[in-house]
Design an enzyme around this catalytic site. Structure first.
Site, PDB file in Angstrom:
ATOM      1  N   ASP A 124      40.836 -38.857   4.080  1.00 53.75           N
ATOM      2  CA  ASP A 124      39.695 -39.129   3.207  1.00 53.75           C
ATOM      3  C   ASP A 124      39.184 -40.560   3.403  1.00 53.75           C
ATOM      4  O   ASP A 124      39.979 -41.506   3.477  1.00 53.75           O
ATOM      5  CB  ASP A 124      40.178 -38.957   1.754  1.00 53.75           C
ATOM      6  N   GLU A 139      37.608 -38.213   8.045  1.00 46.94           N
ATOM      7  CA  GLU A 139      36.331 -38.159   7.350  1.00 46.94           C
ATOM      8  C   GLU A 139      35.770 -39.574   7.412  1.00 46.94           C
ATOM      9  O   GLU A 139      36.193 -40.451   6.664  1.00 46.94           O
ATOM     10  CB  GLU A 139      36.481 -37.754   5.882  1.00 46.94           C
TER      11      GLU A 139
HETATM   12  C1  GLC Z   1      35.620 -38.266   0.104  1.00 44.39           C
HETATM   13  C2  GLC Z   1      35.803 -36.898  -0.527  1.00 44.39           C
HETATM   14  C3  GLC Z   1      35.029 -36.859  -1.792  1.00 44.39           C
HETATM   15  C4  GLC Z   1      35.572 -37.924  -2.723  1.00 44.39           C
HETATM   16  C5  GLC Z   1      35.542 -39.295  -2.062  1.00 44.39           C
HETATM   17  C6  GLC Z   1      36.384 -40.278  -2.805  1.00 44.39           C
HETATM   18  O1  GLC Z   1      34.326 -38.475   0.502  1.00 44.39           O
HETATM   19  O2  GLC Z   1      35.436 -35.889   0.374  1.00 44.39           O
HETATM   20  O3  GLC Z   1      35.055 -35.611  -2.416  1.00 44.39           O
HETATM   21  O4  GLC Z   1      34.829 -37.969  -3.905  1.00 44.39           O
HETATM   22  O5  GLC Z   1      36.067 -39.235  -0.759  1.00 44.39           O
HETATM   23  O6  GLC Z   1      37.732 -39.970  -2.652  1.00 44.39           O
END
Ligand code: GLC
Length: 580
Positions: free
Chosen positions: A224, A294
């Site tokens: 994440d 991500e």
């Molecule tokens: C990422 C996740 C999202 C979350 C954010 C903070 O982007 O996919 O859902 O709110 O991180 O953790």
């Protein structure tokens, strides 16, 4: 990698832009992973919130789809201030979702069904209920406990102003004051304090967390906010004009360097993690545990630096998801992703939907526009053309699944689910909605509990009919049981696509545009020819008039063909290209 001469189609030789992988390439270079959002997948205990038992019961459904693995969004203990992305304990399961034993059962069952299991690792921030943050608050300013997070003295008289001008991704300032003059940093919700990755304990802790789950057999992690961990030294102010533009604003430009994002220091962290994962490979020869980033990073050269050979294995190719539905844009993004990821030897990780963006069956129901996909839709907003959105979504998914590389599906896209675009304000729960007081709609619309049976209360999501968000009326007709075994349904289309993709080896294939449909034509047509597999031609007609179907045996068409067999607007066909 073998350079195979592309075939001729209709007498016109195509141009190879991406070579095939070796037939024995590791699984993750070509895997299709199904994202489970546990809150909304299936609820076994009837409280209206999904759980691990619900997932375990539906694993055969997922395996039968023909995917290679699952990624579970977080189910760790959490106050759920950001739907579980606020983790209070990285080594346990929230009782709302089940127990560690349930997780072990889930991993074992998934493996028995041939599915890999990826967990969601959230290293940028914890919950404010994490033991370390609770200790930090109690220990007071300048304590070693506070050094694990970013506590800083405020500016102005008595430190009453935040330490810098950074803003939260969810709206409002990125700092919260804890006692006069002292603040802590949170790039997301105020209940998600950012870790200080310059602190050695933080680094050691996450290596230990990785090992904790790897020892329990997980096959990897989706990481994440992978681009957020390291902040520029001294936490300097950002350019005030740039920082004011939020990610859901069309003017947002992720390629402008920011002191809180994509700092070079993150790569050292991932090289360390890769070394940990590689040790497991050596011990077991199990074919690879993986990391998937991500990282909403631009430009592309910086994005692909996360998947250099000694870092992560995969990183989502978000520009594909953001591309307007126009042949010229989609073609350009496919080429640039293949070239960019290829430049570091990594597979592209394609994705069209996830729990943060408007579902693609809804995005594509609007006229093509270069808008960012992560601003939700209100009842009073212009509503999408649902039929058009579904037609294009099916065509887009077939296009994606014919591309070489890995791909991620988001639960419910195999049913053609649209976004819930008419959720009433009082049921919304996303912190984005709450922090901006409704100015940004947030992501609840893509997180609605899945419809399993069209006639059951709560559409079969839970035995009591309870659902933590209401489902739209349109979901009944799209329920899994209404589509199961129905020729032409989206569910059956996904099964056909995934079956052929696996049998033909498309994930490890090559890509050659068919010269018959040059750049500028409103057709995307390419041949994917895996080494030792079956060459397949994928053609998507994005233009207004039907185009002739390529020669060969028809594997699938995402909607009805014209009476003369030609391919109408917004339809993708796959054709087996090694015949005649
Ligand atoms: C990422 C996740 C999202 C979350 C954010 C903070 O982007 O996919 O859902 O709110 O991180 O953790």
């Amino acid at each position: 990698m073998r350079l195979r001469q592309p075939l001729a189609h209709s007498g016109v030789v195509s141009t190879l832009i991406h070579p095939a992988d070796a037939p024995d390439a590791p699984w993750w270079r070509q895997a299709v992973i199904y994202q489970i959002y546990p809150r909304s997948f299936a609820d076994a205990d009837g409280d209206g919130l999904g759980d691990l038992a619900g997932i375990i019961g539906r694993l055969p459904f997922i395996a039968a789809l023909g995917v290679d693995g699952i990624w579970l969004s977080p189910c760790y203990p959490s106050p759920q201030a950001d739907a579980g992305y606020d983790v209070a304990d990285y080594r346990a399961v929230d009782p709302r979702f089940g127990s560690l034993t349930d997780m072990e059962t889930l991993i074992a069952d998934a493996h028995r069904l041939g599915l890999k299991v990826l967990l969601d690792l959230v290293p940028n921030h914890s919950s404010d209920e994490h033991a370390w943050f609770v200790e930090a608050l109690a220990a007071g300013p300048e304590s070693p406990q506070r050094d694990r997070y970013h506590f800083a003295r405020g500016r102005g008289p008595d430190g009453q102003e935040p330490p810098n001008n950074w803003v939260s991704v969810f709206g409002g300032p990125a700092w919260t004051q804890v006692e006069p003059g002292w603040w802590y940093l949170h790039l997301f919700d105020s209940r998600q304090p950012d870790f200080n990755w310059d602190n050695e304990q933080v680094r050691a802790e996450f290596v230990d967390v990785l090992r904790f789950w790897l020892d329990r057999g997980v096959d990897g992690f989706r990481v994440d906010v992978a681009h957020g961990l390291i902040k520029a030294e001294g936490l300097p102010d950002a350019d005030p004009e740039v920082i004011a533009i939020t990610p859901d604003d069309p003017r947002f430009d992720a390629s402008i360097p920011m002191p809180c994002w994509d700092q070079d220091g993150v790569h050292e962290v991932y090289r360390g993690w890769r070394a940990v994962l590689d040790q497991y490979d050596v011990q077991e020869a199990c074919g690879g545990r993986i990391l998937c980033a991500e990282a909403w990073v631009e430009p592309l050269e910086r994005a692909v630096s996360y998947v250099r050979p000694d870092e992560m294995h995969q990183a989502f190719a978000f520009p594909f998801l953001e591309a307007p539905w126009r042949a010229v844009d989609v073609r350009a993004v496919i080429e640039s992703m293949l070239r960019g990821y290829g430049s570091v030897g990594a597979p592209v990780t394609w994705v069209l939907s996830n729990h943060d963006v408007v579902r693609h069956a809804t995005r594509l129901g609007y006229p093509p526009a270069p808008v960012r996909p992560n601003s939700g839709i209100r009842p009073q907003d212009p509503q999408p053309d649902a039929a058009l959105g579904l037609r294009r979504a099916r065509a887009a998914s077939a296009l994606m699944l014919a591309l070489p590389g890995s791909a991620y599906l988001y639960q419910g896209e195999e049913l053609g689910l649209p976004e819930h675009t008419t959720l009433p304000p009082e049921v919304r729960q996303d912190p984005v909605w709450l922090r901006t007081r409704g100015e940004s709609v947030g992501r609840d619309g893509c997180r609605v509990p899945l419809p399993w049976s069209g006639d059951a209360p709560g559409l079969g999501f839970s035995p009591t009919g309870a659902t933590w968000l209401p489902q739209p009326d349109t979901y009944a007709a799209l329920a899994a049981d209404r589509q199961d075994g129905v020729p032409g349904s989206t569910l059956e289309l996904y099964r056909t696509m995934l079956g052929w993709r696996r049998a033909a080896g498309l994930g490890r294939g090559s890509l050659a545009w068919l010269a018959h449909y040059p750049p500028g034509s409103e057709v995307l047509a390419f041949e994917n020819a895996p080494d030792g597999g079956t060459p397949t031609v994928c053609l998507t007609n994005v233009g207004p008039t039907p185009v002739p179907r390529p020669d060969g045996e028809l594997i699938l068409a995402t909607d009805e063909l014209a009476p003369d067999g030609s391919v109408p607007t917004d339809v993708t066909v796959w054709v087996r290209a090694d015949l005649g």
